[in-house]
Motif scaffolding. Structure first.
Motif, PDB file in Angstrom:
ATOM      1  N   GLU A  67      55.998  28.999 -58.778  1.00  0.00           N
ATOM      2  CA  GLU A  67      56.265  28.109 -57.647  1.00  0.00           C
ATOM      3  C   GLU A  67      57.758  28.080 -57.320  1.00  0.00           C
ATOM      4  N   LEU A  70      58.692  31.508 -55.606  1.00  0.00           N
ATOM      5  CA  LEU A  70      57.992  31.837 -54.371  1.00  0.00           C
ATOM      6  C   LEU A  70      58.215  30.826 -53.258  1.00  0.00           C
ATOM      7  N   ARG A  71      58.413  29.562 -53.608  1.00  0.00           N
ATOM      8  CA  ARG A  71      58.509  28.524 -52.582  1.00  0.00           C
ATOM      9  C   ARG A  71      59.648  28.775 -51.589  1.00  0.00           C
ATOM     10  N   ASN A  74      58.633  31.590 -49.066  1.00  0.00           N
ATOM     11  CA  ASN A  74      57.599  31.241 -48.107  1.00  0.00           C
ATOM     12  C   ASN A  74      58.022  30.110 -47.180  1.00  0.00           C
ATOM     13  N   ASN A 140      47.623  29.208 -53.567  1.00  0.00           N
ATOM     14  CA  ASN A 140      48.327  28.015 -53.103  1.00  0.00           C
ATOM     15  C   ASN A 140      49.641  28.361 -52.418  1.00  0.00           C
ATOM     16  N   GLN A 141      50.306  29.416 -52.888  1.00  0.00           N
ATOM     17  CA  GLN A 141      51.600  29.792 -52.350  1.00  0.00           C
ATOM     18  C   GLN A 141      51.492  30.647 -51.090  1.00  0.00           C
TER      19      GLN A 141
END
Length: 228
Positions: A67, A70-71, A74, A140-141
């Motif tokens: 997370e 990647l957050r 994105n 989710n990502q």
């Protein structure tokens, strides 16, 4: 807050951050399943108990690492696409602009503090060795990213069926990850084949990827266009 409390909070935040960065490097090098907590804590200069203190388990550490890396990528993709939607209103967004919003954040934000691309190598590891936990994290990502970009591409490419747009989008994702994986310092050039990745700056990579992917999207339709 007292000075001692502030120093303690800062030390704890630093330890947690070091564990996340160390886990990213070790996971990218060894794979999540093969990596041990001892390897991670040695890389971070911490003790094994610190993982349990901050994350409770290797699974939660894995979730946090994915997370965390990647957050930002994105979020930047969605921000850039939102800006394009605001600029063009109900009209179709130029294809190259959509592709750049997909490409640029991954190119720019996947570089780690050592100049490598641990995030890319970790994603490639996770995709090559899928597990229920990591599949859920990736969903989710990325699922919102995929839906949002596919919607924009569908508006920009009325001559292609949604099925073909989806396939070409998947080809585009593969091209991005392949070239960025090859750009990692741990990868090797293929001089005998005239393929040399090292030395390319981010702007060159973005331009080359956008041109290549856009050409793929604008190629003649190969699947029938249906009303879907």
């Amino acid at each position: 807050m007292a000075v001692s409390e502030s120093m303690t909070a800062g030390k704890e935040a630093d330890t947690r951050e070091r564990l996340i960065k160390a886990a990213l490097r070790v996971f990218a090098d060894r794979g999540i399943a093969s990596a041990t907590l001892r390897e991670i804590t040695e890389e971070a200069g911490a003790n094994v108990a610190a993982v349990n203190y901050y994350f409770r388990s290797k699974e939660e550490l894995t979730r946090t690492v994915l997370e965390t890396c990647l957050r930002p990528i994105n979020e930047n993709r969605l921000r850039q696409l939102d800006e394009l939607v605001a600029r063009h209103g109900e009209g179709a967004i130029p294809l190259d602009d959509i592709i750049e919003a997909l490409v640029r954040p991954m190119v720019v934000n996947s570089i780690d503090e050592y100049g490598g691309r641990s995030t890319v190598r970790l994603i490639l590891q996770v995709r090559a060795l899928p597990q229920p936990m990591t599949n859920t994290i990736l969903a989710n990502q990325f699922d919102r990213i995929h839906r949002t970009f596919l919607e924009a591409l569908t508006r920009a490419l009325p001559g292609l069926s949604r099925s073909e747009i989806g396939l070409r989008y998947d080809f585009a994702r593969g091209a991005i990850m392949q070239i960025l994986g090859d750009l990692d310092p741990a990868a090797r050039d293929l001089p005998d084949l005239g393929i040399k990745h090292s030395g390319l700056d981010n702007e060159s990579i973005v331009r080359l990827l956008v041109a290549f992917i856009s050409a793929g999207f604008t190629a003649p339709a190969l699947l029938p266009v249906r009303t879907e």
